[in-house]
Design a protein around this motif. Structure first.
Motif, PDB file in Angstrom:
ATOM      1  N   GLY A  31       0.859  -1.169   0.007  1.00 47.38           N
ATOM      2  CA  GLY A  31       0.103  -0.065  -0.031  1.00 47.38           C
ATOM      3  C   GLY A  31       0.757   1.236   0.147  1.00 47.38           C
ATOM      4  N   ILE A  32       2.227   1.291  -0.067  1.00 44.17           N
ATOM      5  CA  ILE A  32       2.972   2.351  -0.035  1.00 44.17           C
ATOM      6  C   ILE A  32       3.478   2.594  -1.561  1.00 44.17           C
ATOM      7  CG2 ILE A  32       5.122   3.217   0.727  1.00 44.17           C
ATOM      8  CD1 ILE A  32       4.709   1.959   3.170  1.00 44.17           C
ATOM      9  N   ASP A  33       3.462   3.929  -1.771  1.00 41.32           N
ATOM     10  CA  ASP A  33       3.582   4.342  -3.192  1.00 41.32           C
ATOM     11  C   ASP A  33       5.016   4.625  -3.292  1.00 41.32           C
ATOM     12  OD1 ASP A  33       3.823   5.463  -5.778  1.00 41.32           O
ATOM     13  OD2 ASP A  33       2.282   6.826  -5.438  1.00 41.32           O
ATOM     14  N   TRP A  34       5.969   3.903  -4.142  1.00 40.08           N
ATOM     15  CA  TRP A  34       7.500   4.447  -4.308  1.00 40.08           C
ATOM     16  C   TRP A  34       7.353   6.054  -4.613  1.00 40.08           C
ATOM     17  CZ3 TRP A  34      11.897   4.056  -2.826  1.00 40.08           C
ATOM     18  CH2 TRP A  34      13.015   4.747  -3.125  1.00 40.08           C
ATOM     19  N   ASP A  35       6.747   6.623  -5.556  1.00 41.35           N
ATOM     20  CA  ASP A  35       6.854   8.102  -6.146  1.00 41.35           C
ATOM     21  C   ASP A  35       6.751   9.086  -4.767  1.00 41.35           C
ATOM     22  OD1 ASP A  35       7.257   7.166  -8.571  1.00 41.35           O
ATOM     23  OD2 ASP A  35       5.219   7.361  -9.121  1.00 41.35           O
ATOM     24  N   LYS A  36       5.967   8.580  -3.900  1.00 41.57           N
ATOM     25  CA  LYS A  36       5.919   9.413  -2.784  1.00 41.57           C
ATOM     26  C   LYS A  36       7.079   9.328  -1.669  1.00 41.57           C
ATOM     27  CE  LYS A  36       0.660   9.582  -2.592  1.00 41.57           C
ATOM     28  NZ  LYS A  36      -0.664   9.245  -2.013  1.00 41.57           N
ATOM     29  N   VAL A  37       7.602   8.308  -1.879  1.00 40.81           N
ATOM     30  CA  VAL A  37       8.536   7.899  -0.902  1.00 40.81           C
ATOM     31  C   VAL A  37       9.780   8.645  -1.736  1.00 40.81           C
ATOM     32  CG1 VAL A  37      10.494   6.121  -0.165  1.00 40.81           C
ATOM     33  CG2 VAL A  37       7.896   5.725   0.000  1.00 40.81           C
ATOM     34  N   GLU A  38      10.073   8.442  -2.859  1.00 39.15           N
ATOM     35  CA  GLU A  38      11.246   9.216  -3.667  1.00 39.15           C
ATOM     36  C   GLU A  38      11.053  10.872  -3.431  1.00 39.15           C
ATOM     37  OE1 GLU A  38      13.253   9.305  -8.009  1.00 39.15           O
ATOM     38  OE2 GLU A  38      11.861   7.934  -7.589  1.00 39.15           O
ATOM     39  N   THR A  39       9.813  11.559  -3.533  1.00 36.12           N
ATOM     40  CA  THR A  39       9.781  12.841  -3.462  1.00 36.12           C
ATOM     41  C   THR A  39      10.174  13.325  -1.992  1.00 36.12           C
ATOM     42  OG1 THR A  39       7.806  12.696  -5.164  1.00 36.12           O
ATOM     43  CG2 THR A  39       8.142  14.607  -3.562  1.00 36.12           C
ATOM     44  N   ARG A  40       9.861  12.503  -0.937  1.00 40.97           N
ATOM     45  CA  ARG A  40      10.237  12.653   0.357  1.00 40.97           C
ATOM     46  C   ARG A  40      11.691  12.816   0.432  1.00 40.97           C
ATOM     47  NH1 ARG A  40       7.275  12.261   5.089  1.00 40.97           N
ATOM     48  NH2 ARG A  40       5.469  12.696   4.069  1.00 40.97           N
ATOM     49  N   LEU A  41      12.349  11.650   0.027  1.00 47.03           N
ATOM     50  CA  LEU A  41      13.930  11.427  -0.122  1.00 47.03           C
ATOM     51  C   LEU A  41      14.533  12.602  -0.527  1.00 47.03           C
ATOM     52  CD1 LEU A  41      14.112   7.551  -0.791  1.00 47.03           C
ATOM     53  CD2 LEU A  41      14.753   8.735   1.421  1.00 47.03           C
ATOM     54  N   GLN A  42      14.281  12.856  -1.764  1.00 48.99           N
ATOM     55  CA  GLN A  42      14.940  14.062  -2.643  1.00 48.99           C
ATOM     56  C   GLN A  42      14.763  15.289  -1.738  1.00 48.99           C
ATOM     57  OE1 GLN A  42      12.734  13.593  -6.453  1.00 48.99           O
ATOM     58  NE2 GLN A  42      14.238  12.234  -7.335  1.00 48.99           N
ATOM     59  N   ALA A  43      13.768  15.591  -0.927  1.00 47.74           N
ATOM     60  CA  ALA A  43      13.750  16.515   0.054  1.00 47.74           C
ATOM     61  C   ALA A  43      14.699  16.635   1.158  1.00 47.74           C
ATOM     62  CB  ALA A  43      12.381  17.129   0.070  1.00 47.74           C
ATOM     63  N   ALA A  44      15.256  15.464   1.449  1.00 44.11           N
ATOM     64  CA  ALA A  44      15.837  15.154   2.557  1.00 44.11           C
ATOM     65  C   ALA A  44      17.122  14.928   2.326  1.00 44.11           C
ATOM     66  CB  ALA A  44      15.045  14.181   3.445  1.00 44.11           C
ATOM     67  N   PRO A  45      18.239  15.572   2.143  1.00 40.10           N
ATOM     68  CA  PRO A  45      19.671  15.027   1.978  1.00 40.10           C
ATOM     69  C   PRO A  45      20.286  14.486   3.156  1.00 40.10           C
ATOM     70  CG  PRO A  45      19.470  17.559   1.349  1.00 40.10           C
ATOM     71  CD  PRO A  45      18.089  17.050   1.759  1.00 40.10           C
ATOM     72  N   ALA A  46      20.015  14.751   4.246  1.00 36.47           N
ATOM     73  CA  ALA A  46      20.665  14.264   5.412  1.00 36.47           C
ATOM     74  C   ALA A  46      20.132  12.982   5.637  1.00 36.47           C
ATOM     75  CB  ALA A  46      20.276  15.189   6.574  1.00 36.47           C
ATOM     76  N   VAL A  47      18.865  12.646   5.419  1.00 40.99           N
ATOM     77  CA  VAL A  47      18.385  11.209   5.326  1.00 40.99           C
ATOM     78  C   VAL A  47      19.098  10.318   4.395  1.00 40.99           C
ATOM     79  CG1 VAL A  47      16.204   9.848   4.988  1.00 40.99           C
ATOM     80  CG2 VAL A  47      16.314  12.023   6.602  1.00 40.99           C
ATOM     81  N   LEU A  48      19.171  11.131   3.223  1.00 43.18           N
ATOM     82  CA  LEU A  48      19.898  10.258   2.084  1.00 43.18           C
ATOM     83  C   LEU A  48      21.305   9.802   2.593  1.00 43.18           C
ATOM     84  CD1 LEU A  48      18.766  11.961  -1.120  1.00 43.18           C
ATOM     85  CD2 LEU A  48      18.405   9.615  -0.464  1.00 43.18           C
TER      86      LEU A  48
END
Length: 186
Positions: A31-48
């Motif tokens: 039930g989790i959409d990768w595109d939403k995860v990726e959008t969140r990741l791209q906005a969080a360089p420290a998390v990456l």
């Protein structure tokens, strides 16, 4: 690479690795959409950066849930065994400092802090084990309650005989087959 920040090329490479793993292991994140995860990741360089550290140490991080209260995606180490690059460590800095000889190079709590991740709690470890049978040959330190730690102990878990076990050991102990798993929210 500077600490806490990956280059654009490194970010792109890591996101590709994470996307491939996400697609390959869909039961971990129904039930989790990768595109939403990726959008969140791209906005969080420290998390990456932290996810890259998890990857570099053999953790094979993947999305294992979504917290509706906080709106965050939960990543966890999903390597079959405790991550190779995080084994042979004692529990925390206090335990490391207490060893007079044959000290390990680091502690689980310190390494997790430097990586920007958290050790799993017992409940999180047991929840992870619902997704796949992890740690069949290794074990992983988990967050230890203060009452246990104040007495010199620390907790770890593994899976044997198709059952998840929680054990205790001296916090200063370390073994080639014991490491730690981490979690991270984005």
């Amino acid at each position: 690479m500077t600490k806490s920040k990956l280059s654009s090329a490194q970010q792109e490479e890591l996101i590709g690795i994470l996307k491939t793993r996400f697609s390959k292991h869909t039961p971990r994140h129904k039930g989790i959409d990768w595109d939403k995860v990726e959008t969140r990741l791209q906005a969080a360089p420290a998390v990456l950066w932290s996810l890259n550290e998890m990857e570099l140490t053999g953790g094979e991080p993947d999305v294992t849930g979504f917290d509706k209260k906080t709106g965050t995606y939960i990543f966890c180490d999903c390597s079959a065994e405790s991550p190779k690059g995080r084994r042979s460590v004692c529990y925390d800095h206090e335990a490391l400092a207490s060893r007079k000889e044959h000290k390990p190079q680091d502690s689980a709590v310190n390494m997790a802090g430097e990586m920007g991740i958290e050790l799993l709690t017992e409940a999180q470890y047991r929840e992870l084990q619902q997704l796949f049978p992890f740690d069949l040959k290794t074990s992983s330190w988990i967050v230890t309650p203060d009452a246990v730690r104040e007495r010199g102990g620390a907790l770890f878990c593994d899976r044997r005989y198709d059952h998840v076990f929680t054990y205790h050991n001296g916090a200063e102990s370390y073994y080639a087959a014991r490491g730690f798993r981490g979690t991270l929210r984005v």
